[in-house]
Design an enzyme around this catalytic site. Structure first.
Site, PDB file in Angstrom:
ATOM      1  N   LYS A   8     -10.239  -7.952  10.128  1.00 60.04           N
ATOM      2  CA  LYS A   8      -9.079  -7.193  10.538  1.00 60.04           C
ATOM      3  C   LYS A   8      -8.423  -7.847  11.809  1.00 60.04           C
ATOM      4  CE  LYS A   8      -7.462  -3.758   7.961  1.00 60.04           C
ATOM      5  NZ  LYS A   8      -5.909  -3.602   7.759  1.00 60.04           N
ATOM      6  N   THR A  50      -6.031   5.455  15.317  1.00 58.29           N
ATOM      7  CA  THR A  50      -7.510   5.929  15.461  1.00 58.29           C
ATOM      8  C   THR A  50      -7.643   6.498  13.998  1.00 58.29           C
ATOM      9  OG1 THR A  50      -6.867   8.134  16.131  1.00 58.29           O
ATOM     10  CG2 THR A  50      -7.483   6.570  17.813  1.00 58.29           C
ATOM     11  N   TYR A  57     -15.565  -5.910   8.219  1.00 59.21           N
ATOM     12  CA  TYR A  57     -14.159  -5.253   8.379  1.00 59.21           C
ATOM     13  C   TYR A  57     -13.528  -5.609   9.451  1.00 59.21           C
ATOM     14  CZ  TYR A  57     -10.409  -1.745   8.213  1.00 59.21           C
ATOM     15  OH  TYR A  57      -9.346  -0.958   8.531  1.00 59.21           O
ATOM     16  N   LYS A  76     -16.600  17.140  -0.294  1.00 59.96           N
ATOM     17  CA  LYS A  76     -18.005  17.524  -0.557  1.00 59.96           C
ATOM     18  C   LYS A  76     -18.023  19.228  -0.343  1.00 59.96           C
ATOM     19  CE  LYS A  76     -20.898  14.073   1.654  1.00 59.96           C
ATOM     20  NZ  LYS A  76     -21.713  13.759   2.674  1.00 59.96           N
ATOM     21  N   ARG A 122     -14.870  11.556  17.496  1.00 64.70           N
ATOM     22  CA  ARG A 122     -13.710  10.911  16.802  1.00 64.70           C
ATOM     23  C   ARG A 122     -12.471  11.445  17.364  1.00 64.70           C
ATOM     24  NH1 ARG A 122     -17.854   8.314  16.144  1.00 64.70           N
ATOM     25  NH2 ARG A 122     -18.510   7.008  14.232  1.00 64.70           N
ATOM     26  N   ILE A 168      -7.254   7.853  10.721  1.00 64.88           N
ATOM     27  CA  ILE A 168      -6.309   8.446   9.939  1.00 64.88           C
ATOM     28  C   ILE A 168      -6.833   9.266   8.655  1.00 64.88           C
ATOM     29  CG2 ILE A 168      -3.960   8.005   8.736  1.00 64.88           C
ATOM     30  CD1 ILE A 168      -4.119   5.388   9.687  1.00 64.88           C
ATOM     31  N   VAL A 187      -1.126   6.076   4.381  1.00 73.13           N
ATOM     32  CA  VAL A 187      -0.008   6.098   5.227  1.00 73.13           C
ATOM     33  C   VAL A 187       1.346   5.854   4.167  1.00 73.13           C
ATOM     34  CG1 VAL A 187       1.129   5.039   6.995  1.00 73.13           C
ATOM     35  CG2 VAL A 187      -1.343   5.495   7.067  1.00 73.13           C
ATOM     36  N   GLY A 188       1.262   4.764   3.451  1.00 72.35           N
ATOM     37  CA  GLY A 188       2.307   4.417   2.474  1.00 72.35           C
ATOM     38  C   GLY A 188       3.032   5.525   1.741  1.00 72.35           C
ATOM     39  N   GLY A 230       1.048  -1.205   0.047  1.00 67.97           N
ATOM     40  CA  GLY A 230       0.139  -0.143  -0.132  1.00 67.97           C
ATOM     41  C   GLY A 230       0.930   1.151  -0.111  1.00 67.97           C
TER      42      GLY A 230
HETATM   43  P1  GDP Z   1     -16.045   5.686  11.571  1.00 67.06           P
HETATM   44  O1  GDP Z   1     -15.375   6.533  12.407  1.00 67.06           O
HETATM   45  O2  GDP Z   1     -15.712   4.526  11.444  1.00 67.06           O
HETATM   46  O3  GDP Z   1     -17.415   5.710  11.901  1.00 67.06           O
HETATM   47  O4  GDP Z   1     -16.262   6.140   9.903  1.00 67.06           O
HETATM   48  P2  GDP Z   1     -16.100   7.638   9.262  1.00 67.06           P
HETATM   49  O5  GDP Z   1     -14.640   8.263   9.292  1.00 67.06           O
HETATM   50  O6  GDP Z   1     -16.923   7.550   8.020  1.00 67.06           O
HETATM   51  O7  GDP Z   1     -17.028   8.861  10.436  1.00 67.06           O
HETATM   52  C1  GDP Z   1     -18.027   8.533  10.314  1.00 67.06           C
HETATM   53  C2  GDP Z   1     -18.922   9.805  11.416  1.00 67.06           C
HETATM   54  O8  GDP Z   1     -18.811  11.042  10.361  1.00 67.06           O
HETATM   55  C3  GDP Z   1     -20.156   9.607  11.497  1.00 67.06           C
HETATM   56  O9  GDP Z   1     -20.539  10.082  12.755  1.00 67.06           O
HETATM   57  C4  GDP Z   1     -20.938  10.218  10.344  1.00 67.06           C
HETATM   58  O10 GDP Z   1     -22.383  10.547  10.715  1.00 67.06           O
HETATM   59  C5  GDP Z   1     -20.096  11.303  10.309  1.00 67.06           C
HETATM   60  N1  GDP Z   1     -20.329  11.977   8.904  1.00 67.06           N
HETATM   61  C6  GDP Z   1     -20.665  13.191   8.603  1.00 67.06           C
HETATM   62  N2  GDP Z   1     -20.604  13.275   7.194  1.00 67.06           N
HETATM   63  C7  GDP Z   1     -19.844  12.266   6.899  1.00 67.06           C
HETATM   64  C8  GDP Z   1     -19.731  12.100   5.307  1.00 67.06           C
HETATM   65  O11 GDP Z   1     -19.874  12.813   4.493  1.00 67.06           O
HETATM   66  N3  GDP Z   1     -18.950  10.810   5.011  1.00 67.06           N
HETATM   67  C9  GDP Z   1     -18.851  10.065   6.234  1.00 67.06           C
HETATM   68  N4  GDP Z   1     -18.140   8.921   5.943  1.00 67.06           N
HETATM   69  N5  GDP Z   1     -19.144  10.308   7.506  1.00 67.06           N
HETATM   70  C10 GDP Z   1     -19.736  11.380   7.711  1.00 67.06           C
END
Ligand code: GDP
Length: 316
Positions: free
Chosen positions: A131, A155, A127, A178, A199, A157, A14-15, A9
């Site tokens: 993993k 966490t 997933y 977006k 997060r 990345i 990261v790679g 990768g």
């Molecule tokens: P997770 O950390 O594994 O759940 O995955 P994500 O990196 O996709 O983060 C998801 C969080 O971001 C959730 O709370 C989503 O509701 C919020 N979120 C808001 N807008 C977006 C978007 O456009 N894409 C994604 N993937 N998550 C979003």
């Protein structure tokens, strides 16, 4: 002996942060890591250590839509790569897990010994289980063959070279893309969910540096979590992206879309114990660099399945 490190990768999130001649990189069009024959061919190359970043990854959307692919690709890639490393006599290897593979229902904060204590969140269980098997394989190889292989657990990345797919990417690259579209087309920016989930984010360069440290210095049996241990809400993150991208339009919160797991705070005791002076890149600085990279490389940045020119070169 001079170190030559295979980075699977190597062109991904990261790679791409491993820069220099001693890192050996190949694209998935040269070697499809799901195919054991191709992995065996790859392992005929000249290298003596392995940092295994490759995997099938995505955000909440991708994880829910492509569970079969996320399961199959990850379990096969990991199994092939770790076994090929053993057969080649590689003594040092690091593989990647992620904090999203932890049980959904577990006492916080997440620590390295809680990986297998219950099912992962349903949104990414395929997933997560796939993993987790890398951890099982590495423990088994340690017990049977005495191999010093390790897993690291970062966490969420982010950074340059990410997959900026608006539907299947992780939250930060999705939102950056977006926001770019909304700004360029004078349309509202639509965010998934309530904005309340929390997060922990970590910059890709920090992950690369910590991973190479683990490769050469970390000897415990348990994996090690890479985290700043700083939680931030999706709402606050949107505020930073909107500011850095100079977006003046309307922001819409689409609560029909999933929030995913509310939070998954992780414990940084171990990484702090070993590297108390490590300076994590701040989210603001990391996002600024990522956004600048995306705007400067819009034409070549990965933005979705169709535009992907390499498929299996990203981690977690
Ligand atoms: P997770 O950390 O594994 O759940 O995955 P994500 O990196 O996709 O983060 C998801 C969080 O971001 C959730 O709370 C989503 O509701 C919020 N979120 C808001 N807008 C977006 C978007 O456009 N894409 C994604 N993937 N998550 C979003």
């Amino acid at each position: 002996m001079k170190d030559n490190i295979l980075i699977t990768g190597g062109y991904g999130l990261v790679g791409s942060q491993f820069i220099g001649d001693r890192y050996k990189k190949f694209s998935s069009s040269e070697y499809d890591l799901r195919c054991i024959k191709e992995v065996e061919d790859l392992f005929l190359k000249d290298f003596n250590k392995v940092i295994h970043c490759a995997g099938k990854v995505g955000g909440l959307g991708g994880n829910m839509k492509y569970k079969g692919e996320f399961f199959y690709d990850n379990i096969v890639i990991n199994t092939n790569v770790i076994e090929a490393a053993r057969l080649k006599g590689i003594t040092k290897l690091v593989a990647f897990l992620s904090t999203c593979i932890f049980p959904a229902d577990v006492e916080y904060p997440l620590t390295e010994d809680k990986i297998h204590l219950g099912p992962p969140h349903y949104s990414n269980d395929a997933y997560g289980y796939a993993k987790r098997m890398a951890d099982i394989q590495i423990r088994a190889y340690k017990e049977q063959y005495g191999l010093d292989y390790k897993c690291v657990i970062p966490t969420n990345i982010y950074g340059p070279h990410d997959n900026f797919d608006t539907q299947n990417g992780h939250v930060l690259p999705s939102l950056i893309h977006k926001c770019y579209i909304a700004r360029e087309t004078n349309t509202p920016l639509t965010i998934w969910g309530s904005g309340k989930p929390l997060r922990e984010f970590i910059f890709s360069r920090d992950v690369a540096q910590l991973t190479e440290w683990v490769l050469n210095n970390y000897n415990e049996k348990e994996p090690i979590i890479f985290t700043t241990a700083e939680e931030i809400s999706i709402k606050e993150v949107v505020g930073i992206i909107v500011e850095l991208m100079n977006f003046k339009g309307k922001v819409i919160w689409d609560t029909h879309k999933p929030d995913g797991q509310y939070r998954k705070p992780s414990n940084n005791n171990k990484i702090k114990k070993y590297l108390p002076d490590f300076k994590f890149t701040s989210l603001y600085e990391g996002l600024e660099e990522t956004i600048n990279w995306f705007e400067d490389h819009y034409d070549i940045a990965r933005k979705g399945k169709k535009q992907e020119n390499y498929k299996y070169e990203k981690i977690i």
